[in-house]
Scaffold this active site. Structure first.
Site, PDB file in Angstrom:
ATOM      1  N   CYS A 120      35.282  85.567  84.755  1.00 48.54           N
ATOM      2  CA  CYS A 120      35.488  84.848  86.015  1.00 48.54           C
ATOM      3  C   CYS A 120      35.502  85.946  87.072  1.00 48.54           C
ATOM      4  O   CYS A 120      36.209  86.960  86.900  1.00 48.54           O
ATOM      5  CB  CYS A 120      36.810  84.090  86.011  1.00 48.54           C
ATOM      6  SG  CYS A 120      37.307  83.477  87.637  1.00 48.54           S
ATOM      7  N   HIS A 148      36.806  86.237  89.803  1.00 53.91           N
ATOM      8  CA  HIS A 148      38.094  86.497  90.441  1.00 53.91           C
ATOM      9  C   HIS A 148      38.887  87.594  89.716  1.00 53.91           C
ATOM     10  O   HIS A 148      39.669  88.319  90.345  1.00 53.91           O
ATOM     11  CB  HIS A 148      38.967  85.233  90.440  1.00 53.91           C
ATOM     12  CG  HIS A 148      38.646  84.271  91.540  1.00 53.91           C
ATOM     13  ND1 HIS A 148      37.503  83.516  91.549  1.00 53.91           N
ATOM     14  CD2 HIS A 148      39.326  83.936  92.664  1.00 53.91           C
ATOM     15  CE1 HIS A 148      37.501  82.752  92.642  1.00 53.91           C
ATOM     16  NE2 HIS A 148      38.598  82.990  93.323  1.00 53.91           N
ATOM     17  N   TYR A 186      36.916  75.650  90.973  1.00 58.51           N
ATOM     18  CA  TYR A 186      35.845  74.947  90.258  1.00 58.51           C
ATOM     19  C   TYR A 186      36.244  74.651  88.810  1.00 58.51           C
ATOM     20  O   TYR A 186      35.715  73.743  88.195  1.00 58.51           O
ATOM     21  CB  TYR A 186      34.578  75.803  90.246  1.00 58.51           C
ATOM     22  CG  TYR A 186      33.730  75.734  91.497  1.00 58.51           C
ATOM     23  CD1 TYR A 186      34.050  74.901  92.565  1.00 58.51           C
ATOM     24  CD2 TYR A 186      32.578  76.525  91.586  1.00 58.51           C
ATOM     25  CE1 TYR A 186      33.247  74.857  93.698  1.00 58.51           C
ATOM     26  CE2 TYR A 186      31.762  76.482  92.709  1.00 58.51           C
ATOM     27  CZ  TYR A 186      32.099  75.657  93.763  1.00 58.51           C
ATOM     28  OH  TYR A 186      31.287  75.616  94.865  1.00 58.51           O
ATOM     29  N   GLY A 187      37.149  75.500  88.281  1.00 62.34           N
ATOM     30  CA  GLY A 187      37.555  75.349  86.878  1.00 62.34           C
ATOM     31  C   GLY A 187      38.123  73.967  86.549  1.00 62.34           C
ATOM     32  O   GLY A 187      38.113  73.551  85.402  1.00 62.34           O
ATOM     33  N   CYS A 202      29.673  83.341  90.327  1.00 62.82           N
ATOM     34  CA  CYS A 202      30.689  82.466  89.748  1.00 62.82           C
ATOM     35  C   CYS A 202      30.223  82.039  88.359  1.00 62.82           C
ATOM     36  O   CYS A 202      29.158  81.418  88.230  1.00 62.82           O
ATOM     37  CB  CYS A 202      30.855  81.235  90.641  1.00 62.82           C
ATOM     38  SG  CYS A 202      31.971  80.001  89.965  1.00 62.82           S
ATOM     39  N   ASN A 203      30.992  82.377  87.357  1.00 57.43           N
ATOM     40  CA  ASN A 203      30.639  81.990  85.979  1.00 57.43           C
ATOM     41  C   ASN A 203      30.743  80.484  85.780  1.00 57.43           C
ATOM     42  O   ASN A 203      29.920  79.876  85.099  1.00 57.43           O
ATOM     43  CB  ASN A 203      31.597  82.643  84.985  1.00 57.43           C
ATOM     44  CG  ASN A 203      31.469  84.148  84.929  1.00 57.43           C
ATOM     45  OD1 ASN A 203      30.795  84.689  84.068  1.00 57.43           O
ATOM     46  ND2 ASN A 203      32.106  84.846  85.854  1.00 57.43           N
ATOM     47  N   THR A 204      31.774  79.894  86.364  1.00 58.35           N
ATOM     48  CA  THR A 204      32.031  78.468  86.151  1.00 58.35           C
ATOM     49  C   THR A 204      30.848  77.639  86.652  1.00 58.35           C
ATOM     50  O   THR A 204      30.441  76.664  86.008  1.00 58.35           O
ATOM     51  CB  THR A 204      33.328  78.058  86.889  1.00 58.35           C
ATOM     52  OG1 THR A 204      34.338  79.019  86.577  1.00 58.35           O
ATOM     53  CG2 THR A 204      33.797  76.690  86.471  1.00 58.35           C
ATOM     54  N   ASP A 229      30.449  81.750  95.800  1.00 58.97           N
ATOM     55  CA  ASP A 229      31.513  81.513  94.813  1.00 58.97           C
ATOM     56  C   ASP A 229      32.397  80.380  95.330  1.00 58.97           C
ATOM     57  O   ASP A 229      32.282  79.957  96.488  1.00 58.97           O
ATOM     58  CB  ASP A 229      32.341  82.792  94.605  1.00 58.97           C
ATOM     59  CG  ASP A 229      33.436  82.632  93.540  1.00 58.97           C
ATOM     60  OD1 ASP A 229      33.206  81.906  92.549  1.00 58.97           O
ATOM     61  OD2 ASP A 229      34.526  83.219  93.689  1.00 58.97           O
TER      62      ASP A 229
HETATM   63  N1  DGL Z   1      35.120  82.781  90.370  1.00 58.56           N
HETATM   64  C1  DGL Z   1      34.829  81.665  89.517  1.00 58.56           C
HETATM   65  C2  DGL Z   1      34.185  82.139  88.211  1.00 58.56           C
HETATM   66  O1  DGL Z   1      33.596  83.204  88.137  1.00 58.56           O
HETATM   67  C3  DGL Z   1      35.823  80.607  89.222  1.00 58.56           C
HETATM   68  C4  DGL Z   1      37.085  80.313  89.922  1.00 58.56           C
HETATM   69  C5  DGL Z   1      37.328  78.818  90.049  1.00 58.56           C
HETATM   70  O2  DGL Z   1      37.902  78.183  89.136  1.00 58.56           O
HETATM   71  O3  DGL Z   1      36.892  78.278  91.057  1.00 58.56           O
HETATM   72  O4  DGL Z   1      34.217  81.457  87.238  1.00 58.56           O
END
Ligand code: DGL
Length: 293
Positions: free
Chosen positions: A205, A207, A59-60, A91-93, A27
């Site tokens: 997300c 998080h 990452y967003g 991590c979805n992003t 992640d």
């Molecule tokens: N944990 C990440 C997700 O599932 C994103 C957090 C980030 O912006 O880095 O999207």
């Protein structure tokens, strides 16, 4: 692209007969720990490397081309150093964009984490669902494809939060943000019209489940919150298909947390990681500009 991603999900099972599998969970930061907990519960016999690409967090905010380059660059190094048997992109992003690239660059099974829109639509009675995610995930064609495919009959709010991932990191580090700040981030998820109101919110997300008990308390009315982590763990056990060798012991040697930056890796965070099954931590520096972004 949507079809490509779905095609990649149904890959052949991997059989690893003679030793514990080595699973790498990845992640941008600490959010993937919510997935890692489920992976560990599902396969306590496995070796795990948890990677927080904190030098690239969040990452967003990265451009799509920047994120692809970043994840491929970091993954190249991780695969070389750790030789995992399977990678879970927690991590979805990243998953909603980079999975096809990862699958074409590496000869390894990758399991992704994508917004749980199908189960949300199935669970909603009012046909009003909200997807709470990073701005990156909200903007993806892949996310829109999931909505078209599975939530056609629903009113869907796509809520991109700029701050909630950082708030979740603060929570885990023992520095929780104030209630009004959290409440403002989730407020757009709660929609009411003459025919009904939102009854399901997807935590899209990894998080955000770190904040779940607080989010429940701040919600203007009760909703079902969907955390995809248990489904990802089930998928991992299917893909691995090795027999469980559970002996009730979690050996420290088989669990490692890797940070690409390590800023903020203080005693409180080390203790939080240890409490989550990651007693050993290393910093393997990989600055953001190493991938040219
Ligand atoms: N944990 C990440 C997700 O599932 C994103 C957090 C980030 O912006 O880095 O999207």
């Amino acid at each position: 692209m949507f079809a490509d991603l779905l095609a990649g999900i149904s890959q052949a099972p991997v059989v690893i007969p003679s030793r514990s599998p080595c699973i790498l969970a990845f992640d941008s930061g600490l959010g993937g720990l919510t997935v890692f907990s489920e992976l560990l519960t599902a396969r306590p016999d496995a070796d795990f490397i948890y990677v927080a690409d904190d030098a690239g967090f969040p990452y967003g905010r990265l451009t799509e081309s920047g994120l692809v380059a970043r994840v491929l660059g970091v993954m190249r190094r991780l695969v070389e150093v750790h030789s995992p048997d399977l990678v879970v992109v927690a991590c979805n992003t990243a998953s909603t964009l980079v999975l096809p690239h990862l699958r074409s660059h590496f000869d390894l099974p990758f399991i992704g984490t994508v917004p749980a829109i199908k189960p949300a639509a199935a669970a909603s009675r009012t046909r009003r669902i909200s997807i709470l995610a990073t701005p990156g995930t909200v903007a993806r064609d892949y996310t829109r494809g999931l909505i078209e495919a599975y939530a056609g009959g629903c009113r869907v709010e796509l809520v991109g939060s700029h701050r909630l991932a950082a708030f979740a990191e603060a929570e885990l580090r023992g520095a929780p943000v104030a209630e009004d700040q959290l409440a403002a981030e989730i407020a757009p998820c709660f929609v009411e019209d003459e025919d009904g109101r939102t009854d399901v919110v997807v935590l899209a997300c990894t998080h955000y489940p770190l904040l779940l008990s607080r989010l429940r308390g701040l919600a203007p009315w009760p909703v079902t919150w969907i955390d995809p982590a248990p489904a990802i763990a089930r998928r991992m056990t299917e893909v691995l298909q090795a027999p469980m060798q559970y002996d009730g012991l979690r050996q420290e040697g088989g669990r490692l947390a890797v940070f690409t930056g390590g800023e903020g890796l203080d005693d409180a965070l080390r203790a939080a990681l240890a409490a989550r099954g990651l007693p050993k931590t290393v910093i393997d520096p990989f600055p953001l500009d190493a991938t040219g972004h």
